[in-house]
Design a protein around this motif. Structure first.
Motif, mmCIF file in Angstrom:
data_model
loop_
_atom_site.group_PDB
_atom_site.id
_atom_site.type_symbol
_atom_site.label_atom_id
_atom_site.label_comp_id
_atom_site.label_asym_id
_atom_site.label_seq_id
_atom_site.Cartn_x
_atom_site.Cartn_y
_atom_site.Cartn_z
ATOM 1 N N UNK A 12 -58.772 32.952 36.958
ATOM 2 C CA UNK A 12 -58.589 33.550 35.637
ATOM 3 C C UNK A 12 -58.468 32.454 34.592
ATOM 4 N N UNK A 13 -58.711 32.839 33.354
ATOM 5 C CA UNK A 13 -58.708 31.887 32.240
ATOM 6 C C UNK A 13 -57.317 31.776 31.637
ATOM 7 N N UNK A 14 -56.974 30.624 31.229
ATOM 8 C CA UNK A 14 -55.694 30.380 30.555
ATOM 9 C C UNK A 14 -55.528 31.350 29.381
ATOM 10 N N UNK A 15 -54.349 31.962 29.287
ATOM 11 C CA UNK A 15 -54.071 32.921 28.228
ATOM 12 C C UNK A 15 -54.422 34.360 28.577
ATOM 13 N N UNK A 16 -55.163 34.546 29.655
ATOM 14 C CA UNK A 16 -55.593 35.891 30.043
ATOM 15 C C UNK A 16 -54.526 36.585 30.885
ATOM 16 N N UNK A 17 -54.877 37.778 31.369
ATOM 17 C CA UNK A 17 -54.015 38.570 32.243
ATOM 18 C C UNK A 17 -54.709 38.697 33.592
ATOM 19 N N UNK A 18 -53.946 38.615 34.660
ATOM 20 C CA UNK A 18 -54.515 38.777 35.983
ATOM 21 C C UNK A 18 -53.624 39.696 36.814
ATOM 22 N N UNK A 19 -54.265 40.492 37.654
ATOM 23 C CA UNK A 19 -53.545 41.418 38.524
ATOM 24 C C UNK A 19 -53.873 41.095 39.972
ATOM 25 N N UNK A 20 -52.863 40.937 40.784
ATOM 26 C CA UNK A 20 -53.041 40.664 42.208
ATOM 27 C C UNK A 20 -52.540 41.880 42.977
ATOM 28 N N UNK A 21 -53.430 42.493 43.723
ATOM 29 C CA UNK A 21 -53.104 43.721 44.433
ATOM 30 C C UNK A 21 -52.632 43.448 45.851
ATOM 31 N N UNK A 72 -48.794 45.811 42.949
ATOM 32 C CA UNK A 72 -49.503 44.687 42.338
ATOM 33 C C UNK A 72 -48.549 43.825 41.542
ATOM 34 N N UNK A 73 -48.979 42.596 41.365
ATOM 35 C CA UNK A 73 -48.286 41.634 40.518
ATOM 36 C C UNK A 73 -49.174 41.373 39.320
ATOM 37 N N UNK A 74 -48.599 41.476 38.142
ATOM 38 C CA UNK A 74 -49.343 41.268 36.904
ATOM 39 C C UNK A 74 -48.800 40.029 36.216
ATOM 40 N N UNK A 75 -49.673 39.098 35.950
ATOM 41 C CA UNK A 75 -49.280 37.879 35.254
ATOM 42 C C UNK A 75 -49.957 37.864 33.886
ATOM 43 N N UNK A 76 -49.175 37.762 32.852
ATOM 44 C CA UNK A 76 -49.702 37.775 31.491
ATOM 45 C C UNK A 76 -49.617 36.381 30.872
ATOM 46 N N UNK A 77 -50.412 36.188 29.840
ATOM 47 C CA UNK A 77 -50.410 34.913 29.101
ATOM 48 C C UNK A 77 -50.457 33.738 30.079
ATOM 49 N N UNK A 78 -51.468 33.770 30.916
ATOM 50 C CA UNK A 78 -51.563 32.791 31.980
ATOM 51 C C UNK A 78 -51.479 31.357 31.471
#
Lengths: 111, 116
Positions: A12-21, A72-78
């Motif tokens: 994922x790109x820096x600043x984006x949001x990613x979800x890990x299921x 899932x785990x959601x990471x924001x503002x990567x």
């Protein structure tokens, strides 16, 4: 047996949001935890869900649906420092008992 | 306060030798867990203790592996007659006991064992 499935790699790109299921098939269920592990480091606790719904801790959120055996785990503002492996883990018995871990998802954050 | 500590951090041994891995949990933590983690995998349960009592040792691969926690604090994982397949990272974790079932497990830095 116990089975936890999660993607092996995510980018994922820096600043984006990613979800890990994470989907699980276990003999019992008393909660889903998420751990972060940087290369060469120890797993460190991120979050825990025992009931359905969303738990939020800063930039990280975790969701659980027990009826779907899914979380899932959601990471924001990567951030670049979020590059690490992330493990979901199920407590299959009540009380202070061992965790069953998934194989982990390696997250790479790119600029 | 201090976290979970493990010693040695690295251990190289020859096949057939016995090794003892030590875990010093967070002070006051009732529960202590041993896991083994292969490269690129999640931790895999070996055994655990509440106080000095070994609650479950079903994850120990065979009878060459044993563990003790005689005074309810420090624990030792012993591997007798080591084999090359025993090479792995051995991790210890500890947790307090509040009865709520959501106690966080705190992991130590691990002992990297290499059997030649």
């Amino acid at each position: 047996g116990q089975s936890l499935e999660q993607p092996s790699e995510v980018t994922a790109v820096e600043g984006a949001i990613v979800q890990i299921n994470c989907t699980y098939q276990t003999s019992g269920f008393y909660g889903l935890s998420w751990y972060q592990q940087h290369d060469g480091g120890a797993p460190t606790f991120l979050s825990y869900n025992a009931l359905d719904g969303l738990e939020e801790t800063g930039r990280f959120s975790s969701f659980l649906s027990r009826s779907d055996s899914y979380g899932y785990l959601l990471l924001q503002e990567l951030q670049m420092k979020d590059s690490a492996s992330y493990f979901c883990a199920v407590r299959v018995n009540s009380g202070n008992t061992p965790l069953v871990f998934g194989k982990g998802t390696r997250l790479s954050v790119i600029a | 306060g201090a976290g979970v500590s493990q010693s040695p951090r690295y251990k190289v041994t020859k096949r057939g030798q016995d090794v003892a891995l030590r875990c010093d949990p967070i002070s006051g933590h009732v529960s202590l867990y041993w896991y083994r983690q292969a490269l690129g995998q999640g931790p895999e349960f070996l055994t655990y203790f509440n106080y000095e009592a070994q609650q479950d040792k079903s994850g120990l691969p065979n009878d060459r592996f044993s563990a003790e926690r005689p005074e309810g604090s420090i624990s030792t994982l012993t591997i007798q007659r080591t084999e090359q397949r025993d090479s792995a990272m051995y991790r210890c974790a500890s947790s307090s006991q509040s009865g709520l079932g959501r106690e966080t497990q705190y992991f130590g830095p691990g002992t990297r064992l290499l059997v030649l």
